[in-house]
Scaffold this motif. Structure first.
Motif, short mmCIF file in Angstrom:
data_model
loop_
_atom_site.label_atom_id
_atom_site.label_comp_id
_atom_site.label_asym_id
_atom_site.label_seq_id
_atom_site.Cartn_x
_atom_site.Cartn_y
_atom_site.Cartn_z
N VAL A 32 0.88 -1.24 0.11
CA VAL A 32 0.02 0.06 -0.01
C VAL A 32 0.85 1.37 0.16
CG1 VAL A 32 -2.03 -1.31 1.23
CG2 VAL A 32 -0.11 -0.05 2.64
N GLY A 33 2.23 0.94 -0.28
CA GLY A 33 3.03 2.40 -0.35
C GLY A 33 3.56 2.88 0.87
N PHE A 34 3.61 2.31 1.83
CA PHE A 34 4.20 2.83 3.21
C PHE A 34 5.66 3.00 3.20
CE2 PHE A 34 6.18 1.69 7.35
CZ PHE A 34 5.47 2.94 7.87
N VAL A 35 6.33 2.25 2.45
CA VAL A 35 7.88 2.52 2.31
C VAL A 35 8.14 3.31 0.98
CG1 VAL A 35 10.19 1.39 1.85
CG2 VAL A 35 8.52 0.39 3.64
N ALA A 59 -1.68 2.47 -2.75
CA ALA A 59 -0.11 3.19 -2.75
C ALA A 59 -0.49 4.43 -3.52
CB ALA A 59 0.78 2.00 -3.70
N ARG A 60 -0.97 4.29 -4.86
CA ARG A 60 -1.18 5.54 -5.67
C ARG A 60 -1.92 6.74 -4.99
NH1 ARG A 60 -3.87 3.23 -9.33
NH2 ARG A 60 -2.06 2.60 -10.85
N LEU A 61 -2.92 6.36 -4.37
CA LEU A 61 -3.76 7.30 -3.53
C LEU A 61 -2.93 7.95 -2.41
CD1 LEU A 61 -6.74 8.03 -3.86
CD2 LEU A 61 -7.37 6.34 -2.12
N ARG A 62 -2.21 7.24 -1.69
CA ARG A 62 -1.46 7.64 -0.49
C ARG A 62 -0.37 8.56 -1.03
NH1 ARG A 62 1.38 5.46 4.27
NH2 ARG A 62 -0.08 3.72 4.48
N LEU A 63 0.40 8.29 -1.94
CA LEU A 63 1.32 9.25 -2.41
C LEU A 63 0.96 10.60 -3.06
CD1 LEU A 63 3.21 6.54 -1.92
CD2 LEU A 63 4.68 7.31 -3.96
N LYS A 64 -0.17 10.52 -3.69
CA LYS A 64 -0.95 11.47 -4.37
C LYS A 64 -1.28 12.25 -3.09
CE LYS A 64 -2.51 10.54 -8.87
NZ LYS A 64 -3.70 10.07 -9.67
N GLU A 65 -1.83 11.65 -2.19
CA GLU A 65 -2.41 12.60 -1.07
C GLU A 65 -1.40 13.40 -0.38
OE1 GLU A 65 -4.66 9.72 1.30
OE2 GLU A 65 -6.57 10.17 0.06
N LYS A 66 -0.17 13.05 -0.53
CA LYS A 66 1.13 13.73 0.33
C LYS A 66 1.44 14.51 -0.97
CE LYS A 66 1.06 11.75 4.25
NZ LYS A 66 1.44 10.36 4.46
N GLY A 67 0.80 14.70 -1.96
CA GLY A 67 1.32 15.69 -3.22
C GLY A 67 2.76 15.29 -3.73
N LEU A 68 2.85 13.60 -3.82
CA LEU A 68 4.21 13.62 -4.61
C LEU A 68 3.68 13.08 -5.73
CD1 LEU A 68 5.19 11.23 -1.82
CD2 LEU A 68 6.73 13.03 -2.38
N ASN A 70 6.29 12.11 -8.21
CA ASN A 70 7.79 11.72 -9.02
C ASN A 70 7.98 10.13 -8.73
OD1 ASN A 70 7.84 11.64 -6.12
ND2 ASN A 70 9.94 11.76 -6.20
N PHE A 71 6.35 9.32 -9.13
CA PHE A 71 6.49 8.19 -9.02
C PHE A 71 5.56 7.33 -9.85
CE2 PHE A 71 2.83 9.57 -7.11
CZ PHE A 71 1.58 8.44 -7.21
N GLU A 72 5.65 6.04 -10.07
CA GLU A 72 4.76 5.19 -10.95
C GLU A 72 4.50 3.94 -10.19
OE1 GLU A 72 2.23 4.90 -13.50
OE2 GLU A 72 3.70 6.32 -14.27
N VAL A 73 3.31 3.35 -10.39
CA VAL A 73 3.15 1.95 -9.67
C VAL A 73 2.66 1.24 -10.74
CG1 VAL A 73 2.60 2.61 -7.40
CG2 VAL A 73 0.64 2.55 -9.06
N LEU A 74 3.05 -0.18 -10.71
CA LEU A 74 3.01 -1.11 -11.84
C LEU A 74 2.62 -2.43 -11.37
CD1 LEU A 74 3.54 -0.82 -14.96
CD2 LEU A 74 5.88 -1.71 -14.27
N CYS A 75 1.64 -3.08 -11.96
CA CYS A 75 1.16 -4.34 -11.47
C CYS A 75 1.87 -5.41 -12.43
CB CYS A 75 -0.28 -4.68 -11.97
SG CYS A 75 -0.92 -6.07 -10.92
N CYS A 76 3.00 -5.93 -11.73
CA CYS A 76 3.63 -7.16 -12.77
C CYS A 76 4.73 -7.96 -11.52
CB CYS A 76 4.84 -6.37 -13.31
SG CYS A 76 6.29 -5.41 -12.61
N SER A 77 5.35 -8.95 -11.93
CA SER A 77 5.91 -9.79 -10.89
C SER A 77 7.48 -9.26 -10.77
CB SER A 77 5.73 -11.12 -11.24
OG SER A 77 6.47 -12.10 -10.32
N SER A 78 7.96 -9.21 -9.54
CA SER A 78 9.12 -8.83 -9.31
C SER A 78 9.90 -7.55 -10.28
CB SER A 78 10.19 -10.09 -9.54
OG SER A 78 11.33 -9.69 -9.56
#
Ligand SMILES: C[S@@+](CC[C@H](N)C(=O)[O-])C[C@H]1O[C@@H](n2cnc3c(N)ncnc32)[C@H](O)[C@@H]1O
Length: 179
Positions: A32-35, A59-68, A70-78
């Motif tokens: 969920v994007g804690f780290v 995770a996307r929501l968490r970082l957006k809510e912090k005003g960040l 500079n990130f991308e999240v992606l559904c994939c393995s490893s």
């Protein structure tokens, strides 16, 4: 599968990440994007990957809510989709519980609890830059000598940089580098 609720292991990884910075960082199994949030606050750009879409949405929501931004999240393995030697920094808190079968991908780490970790490390060896760093979490519930030997067999130098004693296990943070 429920999204993994950030726990003592997440906090240990976040604490060691808090002293670092990098140009391009990857978190495998970002949940969920804690780290990931902390990484994004100190790196130029970060990518978080996970196999669980619901975790990635949080995770996307968490970082957006912090005003960040500079990130991308992606559904994939490893780190499968990424090209070789792409990242300066890679971090992960893997599913590490010893388990005969993988029923919950958030926590089950294979028979000795190391199978997922060693698979991910193999991918890290491919996608980390020369001079880059990999930070991982492991547990006294799995054989640490086998983790260390497995990492060394992939060409990493590995050292323990932090630990946390819980009543039923010890958690360890390791830093891995290439010579
Ligand atoms: C122990 S949780 C850690 C979550 C988060 N990083 C934290 O520290 O709170 C492990 C995460 O790895 C994800 N995962 C399991 N197998 C995966 C795979 N093959 N590739 C990417 N992520 C995976 C799970 O969905 C889960 O979110």
């Amino acid at each position: 599968m429920e999204p993994y609720k950030p726990s003592e292991d997440s906090v240990l990884l976040r604490n060691v990440v808090d002293s670092l910075s990098a140009s391009l960082a990857l978190e495998i199994g970002c949940g969920v994007g804690f780290v990931l949030e902390s990484l994004a606050q100190r790196c130029v750009f970060v990518i978080g990957v996970d196999v669980d879409r619901s975790s990635l949405n949080q995770a996307r929501l968490r970082l957006k809510e912090k005003g960040l931004t500079n990130f991308e999240v992606l559904c994939c393995s490893s780190a499968e989709p990424f090209k070789a030697k792409a990242f300066d920094l890679i971090v992960f808190n893997p599913p590490y519980l010893p388990s005969l079968t993988i029923e919950d991908r958030a926590v089950d780490g294979g028979e000795k609890g190391l199978e997922v970790t060693l698979n991910w490390l193999k991918e890290c060896a491919r996608v980390v830059k020369v001079g880059g760093k990999v930070l991982i979490i492991s547990t006294s519930l799995s054989p640490q000598d086998e983790l260390i030997k497995g990492a060394q067999a992939l060409g990493f130098k590995i050292r323990r940089i932090a630990s946390k004693h819980l009543f039923y296990e010890d958690l360890y943070a390791y830093e891995l580098t290439f010579d």
